[in-house]
Design an enzyme around this catalytic site. Sequence first.
Site, PDB file in Angstrom:
ATOM      1  N   ASP A 476     -68.471  31.724  50.309  1.00 43.96           N
ATOM      2  CA  ASP A 476     -67.599  31.031  49.348  1.00 43.96           C
ATOM      3  C   ASP A 476     -68.404  30.521  48.144  1.00 43.96           C
ATOM      4  OD1 ASP A 476     -65.273  29.896  48.377  1.00 43.96           O
ATOM      5  OD2 ASP A 476     -64.886  28.668  50.149  1.00 43.96           O
ATOM      6  N   ASP A 538     -56.414  31.490  47.073  1.00 47.62           N
ATOM      7  CA  ASP A 538     -56.106  30.337  47.920  1.00 47.62           C
ATOM      8  C   ASP A 538     -54.607  30.093  47.990  1.00 47.62           C
ATOM      9  OD1 ASP A 538     -58.546  29.721  48.890  1.00 47.62           O
ATOM     10  OD2 ASP A 538     -58.971  28.080  47.509  1.00 47.62           O
TER      11      ASP A 538
HETATM   12  C1  DGJ Z   1     -62.109  27.720  49.253  1.00 45.79           C
HETATM   13  C2  DGJ Z   1     -61.646  28.930  50.002  1.00 45.79           C
HETATM   14  O1  DGJ Z   1     -60.949  29.790  49.178  1.00 45.79           O
HETATM   15  C3  DGJ Z   1     -60.787  28.470  51.180  1.00 45.79           C
HETATM   16  O2  DGJ Z   1     -60.274  29.583  51.850  1.00 45.79           O
HETATM   17  C4  DGJ Z   1     -61.624  27.626  52.081  1.00 45.79           C
HETATM   18  O3  DGJ Z   1     -62.662  28.393  52.633  1.00 45.79           O
HETATM   19  C5  DGJ Z   1     -62.183  26.447  51.314  1.00 45.79           C
HETATM   20  N1  DGJ Z   1     -62.873  26.883  50.127  1.00 45.79           N
HETATM   21  C6  DGJ Z   1     -63.128  25.641  52.165  1.00 45.79           C
HETATM   22  O4  DGJ Z   1     -63.726  24.664  51.470  1.00 45.79           O
END
Ligand code: DGJ
Length: 717
Positions: A476, A538
């Site tokens: 991430d 997201d």
């Molecule tokens: C952003 C990601 O896109 C989410 O799926 C998740 O992993 C969060 N970060 C966790 O902080």
Amino acid sequence: MSVFYNSQTNQFYLHTKNSSYVMELYENHLAHSYWGSRVNAIPNLEHYYPFWFGADFSATDIPGRRFNSTDKLPQEYPTYGTGDMRSPALQVENAAGDSITRLRYESHRILEGKPPLSGLPATYGDDCETLEITLSDELTGVTAVLNYTVFPEKDVLTRSVRIENRGNTACTLEKAASFCLDLHQDGFEVIHLHGAWAKERHIQRLPQSAATMVFDSKRGASSHNENPFIALVRPETTEDRGDAYGFCLVYSGNFSAEVSGEQYGSTRVQMGIQPFGFSWELKPGESFQSPEAIMVYSSNGLGEMSRRFHKIIRQNVCRGKFRDTERPVLINNWEATYFSFNQEKILALAEKAKAIGVDLMVLDDGWFGKRDADNCSLGDWVVDKRKLPDGLESLCQKVNDLGMQFGLWFEPEMISPDSDLYRSHPDWCIHVDGRPRTEGRHQLILDLTRPEACDYIVDSVCTVLNSCPISYVKWDMNRHMTEMPRKGFTHQYILGLYRVLEEITSRFPDILFESCSGGGGRFDAGMLYYMPQTWTSDDTDAVERLYIQEGTNLVYPISTMGAHISAVPNHQVGRTTPVAFRSKVAMMGRFGLELDLGRLDDETLETLSKEIALYKTYQQDIHQGDLYRLLSPYKGRTAAYEIVSDKRVLVFVMNITGAPCQAPLMLKLQGLNPDGQYKDPATGIVYEGRTLMGAGIPLDTRRDHQDFLTVFEVYGA
Ligand code: DGJ
């Protein structure tokens, strides 16, 4: 032979199965002649366009010729200062303080295959041929080595450039586009993928302007906001008709795409590293490699353009053991628990997931340091024993004992001010001495231009990956860059990142890596070279996802798009949709789950189990087949997609809103053999391809959020 130089006409021909790209040496300038449907020959520029020279106010640096100024000449890699007043592809500040570069043809060579680009991701493969053309400036020694690679069977061309300083004094690059293309017409429409966090890659189609249109990122990442892809189409171009020129940069950092309508009715298109904030010193003997651009021409509309991008990205950008194989169906605990979990909760989720056919349990953010919220611990990649008292090894073992694989989340490029790493190395973050350090999501970014920071990431991540059998990693990255200490920094950062990714992914070839940046904030071909899938957004709402996924699959294959069934009401938009509808939307990507199974009733679990089995049956068809977008959510209330593989045809229909008193919607399929036989196993009826394409299949679109998956087996030719 796909690359050919005609020494009589001084033309270079780059042929693919269905297209040709032609250049000409015009008084030692590298001029652009043609890019379009396959041709055998094109007349020289002066014979083809004898009338194409306007009222002349341009400086004349090609005396006695029709295109007597570079200001008119359609060029392949234009510079500034000797007549071309348009936006240059290359901008160099010379030791003398001027910005003049005068590139002339020096030599060329034709190579089998394709040399790799030093330090950068790029297409690879043996199914290609490369033309290298060297242009140089006699006075300064600045030299541009233009690389054109042709993938003839895939109908794809790639371009990149290496700038070399063959002079005796240092110079500074202010701009070095990956390619420039002077199309001989204007009046195009420009398609770009625009968005924001949780709203990535929405398709926007704009009329070309007579001025310069710029689509770019200055965020230190390719970004949610603008994707490193544009397409130029004619106003009449549709999914299956008309010209489409697509350009996709294999790069994950700041980029810029410029489209300029020019004075003599031509269009200049350029793409490359963002010139804003860029600067690169080249000492004598040094060179600079630009990222690569993938270029596709289609005479049959956007659908064909997308399929060509899909194939090249799937087969010649993505690498590793998971490139062509089935991948596990995963469940991720993020939307199920956020930071609030412990070993029992994760194991309970895994147990329920296993019972419905899930293969892989992914533990997301919050397993390390003392991270109960997003305000600490990034950089401290040591398990939090409060949540996982027996450690990661034990959790991984217990998940494995259930018959499932185990996966883990990292955000390795980041550092929380509240972390042991920051307390020991406060200078390792990106910062400028004397300025406040701007935080995003309470975090700072490690300075990957420092080798010790890169080494720390490699060591700390590899230590965890070596500690237990981890099968999957979600990588991430949750903020954009501020306080960049110098010009050129963001590109140096990306080179550091690529070095780290290459090292970690090659040390763990059996781990499936998925990249992520607050969803799809770094969904680009650069990241896909290291990690064959990316978390698309997201926003997990199924309806929102239809728009995001369609924008994404305009260029990126659905095999690269992480897509999960999440809870209802949806956490981002509060919408409730049926689980089967959510499932079909997730099947148009790398299918997974992201919800608390403990809250679901038996009926929903039963449906989920059936949907998972369905996905597993067709996973390879979905990810290796050819995608046809039949109905776009951008244009109506129903989205429909067809995937044609060797064995079957899958038709996914997602009805966003219903309406009563409807005649059946006759959905006409595409891409079938008109004489072929296609059997619907549900009814036993065998259809001719021409029936499915001509008459179509009837659909009931009366109800909100209704979904259909119709399968036809290829029955005979
Ligand atoms: C952003 C990601 O896109 C989410 O799926 C998740 O992993 C969060 N970060 C966790 O902080």
